[in-house]
Write a protein that holds these residues in place. Structure first.
Motif, PDB file in Angstrom:
ATOM      1  N   ASP A 137      11.336  -7.756   3.982  1.00 13.17           N
ATOM      2  CA  ASP A 137      11.949  -7.209   3.792  1.00 13.17           C
ATOM      3  C   ASP A 137      11.479  -6.708   2.304  1.00 13.17           C
ATOM      4  O   ASP A 137      11.132  -6.020   2.049  1.00 13.17           O
ATOM      5  CB  ASP A 137      13.745  -7.069   3.769  1.00 13.17           C
ATOM      6  N   PRO A 138      11.858  -8.167   1.714  1.00 14.91           N
ATOM      7  CA  PRO A 138      11.049  -7.521   0.119  1.00 14.91           C
ATOM      8  C   PRO A 138       9.355  -7.521  -0.073  1.00 14.91           C
ATOM      9  O   PRO A 138       9.112  -6.602  -1.284  1.00 14.91           O
ATOM     10  CB  PRO A 138      11.424  -9.346  -0.194  1.00 14.91           C
ATOM     11  N   ARG A 139       9.295  -8.028   0.959  1.00 15.41           N
ATOM     12  CA  ARG A 139       7.440  -7.167   1.371  1.00 15.41           C
ATOM     13  C   ARG A 139       7.228  -6.026   1.624  1.00 15.41           C
ATOM     14  O   ARG A 139       6.675  -5.007   1.039  1.00 15.41           O
ATOM     15  CB  ARG A 139       6.068  -7.906   2.351  1.00 15.41           C
ATOM     16  N   ARG A 140       8.292  -5.840   2.234  1.00 16.60           N
ATOM     17  CA  ARG A 140       8.046  -3.916   2.795  1.00 16.60           C
ATOM     18  C   ARG A 140       8.714  -2.954   1.485  1.00 16.60           C
ATOM     19  O   ARG A 140       8.047  -2.235   0.991  1.00 16.60           O
ATOM     20  CB  ARG A 140       9.061  -3.471   4.061  1.00 16.60           C
ATOM     21  N   ARG A 141       9.571  -3.844   0.812  1.00 20.32           N
ATOM     22  CA  ARG A 141      10.568  -3.286  -0.545  1.00 20.32           C
ATOM     23  C   ARG A 141       8.976  -3.073  -1.239  1.00 20.32           C
ATOM     24  O   ARG A 141       8.894  -1.998  -2.503  1.00 20.32           O
ATOM     25  CB  ARG A 141      11.285  -3.704  -0.404  1.00 20.32           C
ATOM     26  N   MET A 142       8.685  -3.943  -1.860  1.00 23.47           N
ATOM     27  CA  MET A 142       7.038  -4.113  -3.019  1.00 23.47           C
ATOM     28  C   MET A 142       6.368  -3.406  -2.150  1.00 23.47           C
ATOM     29  O   MET A 142       6.050  -2.663  -3.347  1.00 23.47           O
ATOM     30  CB  MET A 142       6.527  -5.656  -2.689  1.00 23.47           C
TER      31      MET A 142
ATOM     32  N   ASP B  36      -1.088 -14.481 -10.373  1.00 28.04           N
ATOM     33  CA  ASP B  36      -2.666 -15.210 -10.241  1.00 28.04           C
ATOM     34  C   ASP B  36      -3.349 -14.545  -9.878  1.00 28.04           C
ATOM     35  O   ASP B  36      -4.693 -14.826 -10.005  1.00 28.04           O
ATOM     36  CB  ASP B  36      -1.931 -16.566  -9.757  1.00 28.04           C
ATOM     37  N   ASP B  37      -2.690 -14.300  -8.501  1.00 27.12           N
ATOM     38  CA  ASP B  37      -3.200 -13.458  -7.164  1.00 27.12           C
ATOM     39  C   ASP B  37      -4.137 -12.064  -7.832  1.00 27.12           C
ATOM     40  O   ASP B  37      -5.273 -11.686  -7.738  1.00 27.12           O
ATOM     41  CB  ASP B  37      -2.505 -13.183  -6.084  1.00 27.12           C
ATOM     42  N   VAL B  38      -3.248 -11.662  -8.631  1.00 27.52           N
ATOM     43  CA  VAL B  38      -4.092  -9.963  -9.592  1.00 27.52           C
ATOM     44  C   VAL B  38      -5.156 -10.443 -10.697  1.00 27.52           C
ATOM     45  O   VAL B  38      -6.413 -10.246  -9.816  1.00 27.52           O
ATOM     46  CB  VAL B  38      -2.894  -9.731  -9.864  1.00 27.52           C
ATOM     47  N   GLN B  39      -5.142 -11.399 -11.029  1.00 29.32           N
ATOM     48  CA  GLN B  39      -5.839 -12.376 -12.044  1.00 29.32           C
ATOM     49  C   GLN B  39      -7.329 -12.700 -10.749  1.00 29.32           C
ATOM     50  O   GLN B  39      -8.628 -11.909 -11.901  1.00 29.32           O
ATOM     51  CB  GLN B  39      -5.557 -13.297 -13.042  1.00 29.32           C
ATOM     52  N   ALA B  40      -6.754 -13.186  -9.963  1.00 26.44           N
ATOM     53  CA  ALA B  40      -8.100 -13.293  -8.525  1.00 26.44           C
ATOM     54  C   ALA B  40      -9.064 -12.420  -8.810  1.00 26.44           C
ATOM     55  O   ALA B  40     -10.653 -12.069  -8.387  1.00 26.44           O
ATOM     56  CB  ALA B  40      -6.999 -14.265  -8.126  1.00 26.44           C
TER      57      ALA B  40
ATOM     58  N   GLU C 275      -4.579  -1.329   0.623  1.00 30.08           N
ATOM     59  CA  GLU C 275      -3.399  -2.476   1.528  1.00 30.08           C
ATOM     60  C   GLU C 275      -4.429  -3.605   1.317  1.00 30.08           C
ATOM     61  O   GLU C 275      -3.972  -4.907   1.449  1.00 30.08           O
ATOM     62  CB  GLU C 275      -4.405  -1.075   2.297  1.00 30.08           C
ATOM     63  N   GLU C 276      -5.817  -4.230   0.684  1.00 26.70           N
ATOM     64  CA  GLU C 276      -6.197  -4.534   1.061  1.00 26.70           C
ATOM     65  C   GLU C 276      -5.450  -6.243  -0.838  1.00 26.70           C
ATOM     66  O   GLU C 276      -5.182  -7.298  -0.443  1.00 26.70           O
ATOM     67  CB  GLU C 276      -7.742  -5.180   0.157  1.00 26.70           C
ATOM     68  N   ALA C 277      -5.071  -4.928  -1.773  1.00 25.25           N
ATOM     69  CA  ALA C 277      -4.751  -6.314  -2.877  1.00 25.25           C
ATOM     70  C   ALA C 277      -3.051  -6.140  -2.325  1.00 25.25           C
ATOM     71  O   ALA C 277      -2.332  -7.065  -2.724  1.00 25.25           O
ATOM     72  CB  ALA C 277      -4.676  -5.258  -4.051  1.00 25.25           C
ATOM     73  N   LEU C 278      -2.573  -5.695  -1.721  1.00 22.95           N
ATOM     74  CA  LEU C 278      -0.665  -5.832  -0.976  1.00 22.95           C
ATOM     75  C   LEU C 278      -0.715  -6.932  -0.083  1.00 22.95           C
ATOM     76  O   LEU C 278       0.045  -7.726  -0.606  1.00 22.95           O
ATOM     77  CB  LEU C 278      -0.084  -4.579  -0.537  1.00 22.95           C
ATOM     78  N   LEU C 279      -1.725  -7.121   0.549  1.00 24.35           N
ATOM     79  CA  LEU C 279      -1.848  -7.646   1.537  1.00 24.35           C
ATOM     80  C   LEU C 279      -2.395  -9.504   0.669  1.00 24.35           C
ATOM     81  O   LEU C 279      -1.469 -10.482   1.287  1.00 24.35           O
ATOM     82  CB  LEU C 279      -3.140  -7.995   2.351  1.00 24.35           C
ATOM     83  N   ARG C 280      -2.964  -9.048   0.009  1.00 27.69           N
ATOM     84  CA  ARG C 280      -2.631 -10.215  -1.292  1.00 27.69           C
ATOM     85  C   ARG C 280      -1.976 -11.309  -1.566  1.00 27.69           C
ATOM     86  O   ARG C 280      -1.974 -12.085  -1.880  1.00 27.69           O
ATOM     87  CB  ARG C 280      -4.278 -10.071  -2.136  1.00 27.69           C
ATOM     88  N   VAL C 281      -1.181 -10.553  -2.271  1.00 31.40           N
ATOM     89  CA  VAL C 281      -0.185 -10.570  -2.750  1.00 31.40           C
ATOM     90  C   VAL C 281       1.165 -11.021  -2.271  1.00 31.40           C
ATOM     91  O   VAL C 281       3.032 -11.035  -2.087  1.00 31.40           O
ATOM     92  CB  VAL C 281       0.459  -9.790  -3.920  1.00 31.40           C
ATOM     93  N   GLY C 282       1.080 -10.197  -0.827  1.00 23.64           N
ATOM     94  CA  GLY C 282       2.242 -10.170   0.280  1.00 23.64           C
ATOM     95  C   GLY C 282       3.148 -12.268   0.732  1.00 23.64           C
ATOM     96  O   GLY C 282       4.117 -11.722   0.743  1.00 23.64           O
TER      97      GLY C 282
END
Length: 300
Positions: free
Chosen positions: A21-26, A73-77, A7-14
């Motif tokens: 809508d795209p955030r929920r689908r992601m 970039d967010d994932v790499q950080a 959840e922390e990772a998903l919030l980070r890239v949201g």
């Protein structure tokens, strides 16, 4: 703990997805990829997410506007924070994704390491970061064969970015390494198989960046003869076949770690092992490991 970290990772890239809508689908898409779903098709992922149709997930992948580079970039950080260590290794390799049709970007009949033969597939070059704390993918580039880059209408139909031209897999690997160097990821070493090991530009790029590397090469490839080479010409300058440099009866070759690791304990352990271990990274192939200036003797 796993659920909270996800959840922390998903919030980070949201925020890279703009609208709700795209955030929920992601989120539904990522949860589906990580779930025990047999085949990761849009239909099955939609069913897992309790969606009536796959149209929402298909729209996310095909039409919705979101910042893919920003997500990377967010994932790499995030990876740097969670897995970053001074013993990091950037691993470069390609893989194939089998396809039924040739409408997906880059799909055609070509060799796929996934199945070990030529099949209709997409191929992409990936970068992964590995350290003593774990490993994960951090970047990617889709390989577009010349049959695709020479057909602009086909590229447009597959939504390939305008101006994307042909690039070899080795050239894509250099792009991945350059991007990783501009990121916060710590990696003093890079490793790749013979497809990239035989590319002189790739090797020179790593040496100019003062990165250590382990790269496989074809046994017939000409390499600089090491000072530990055996035989009547041992110690003489020149070049020889890779298999001649690596299969001396004395079992010795010379490596040159990067300047900043040449005097570390991790680098010295290479001389005391029967396998090629560099900062707890082990390869079971007989590879060349060259970089930097200091010389150490490596035994197999």
């Amino acid at each position: 703990m796993w659920a909270s970290e996800l959840e922390e990772a998903l919030l980070r890239v949201g925020h890279r997805f703009g609208r709700a809508d795209p955030r929920r689908r992601m989120r539904a898409y990522v949860h589906g990829l990580l779930a025990p779903v047999g085949r990761k098709s849009s239909w099955q992922l939609a069913e897992h997410a309790a969606h009536g149709t796959p149209h929402g997930l298909q729209n996310l992948l095909n039409r919705a506007r979101w910042d893919a580079a920003g997500v990377r970039d967010d994932v790499q950080a995030y990876v740097t924070e969670q897995l970053g260590e001074d013993d990091g290794v950037l691993v470069i390799d390609e893989t194939g994704f089998l396809k039924q049709r040739e409408t997906s970007a880059g799909a055609q009949r070509q060799y796929s390491g996934t199945v070990g033969r030529a099949k209709n597939c997409q191929v992409a070059v990936f970068a992964a970061c590995a350290s003593s704390r774990g490993r994960t993918l951090v970047d990617r580039e889709v390989y577009l064969p010349k049959s695709w880059t020479s057909d602009r209408e086909r590229c447009q139909a597959a939504k390939v970015p305008v101006g994307r031209g042909f690039a070899t897999k080795a050239e894509l690997a250099r792009v991945l390494v350059a991007r990783a160097r501009s990121s916060p990821l710590p990696f003093p070493w890079v490793t790749a198989d013979a497809l990239y090991g035989q590319d002189g530009h790739f090797r020179r790029m790593l040496e100019e960046a003062e990165l250590g590397y382990v790269r496989a090469v074809a046994k017939s490839q000409q390499v600089n003869r090491t000072m530990a080479a055996c035989g009547p010409r041992a110690g003489q300058p020149g070049r020889c076949r890779a298999d001649q440099a690596l299969t001396c009866p004395t079992g010795a070759a010379v490596i040159r770690p990067p300047p900043d690791t040449a005097n570390t304990n991790a680098a010295r352990t290479v001389t005391n092992n029967r396998h090629m271990t560099v900062r707890q990274f082990t390869t079971r192939k007989k590879m060349l490991l060259n970089s930097g200036n200091s010389e150490l003797q490596l035994e197999y």
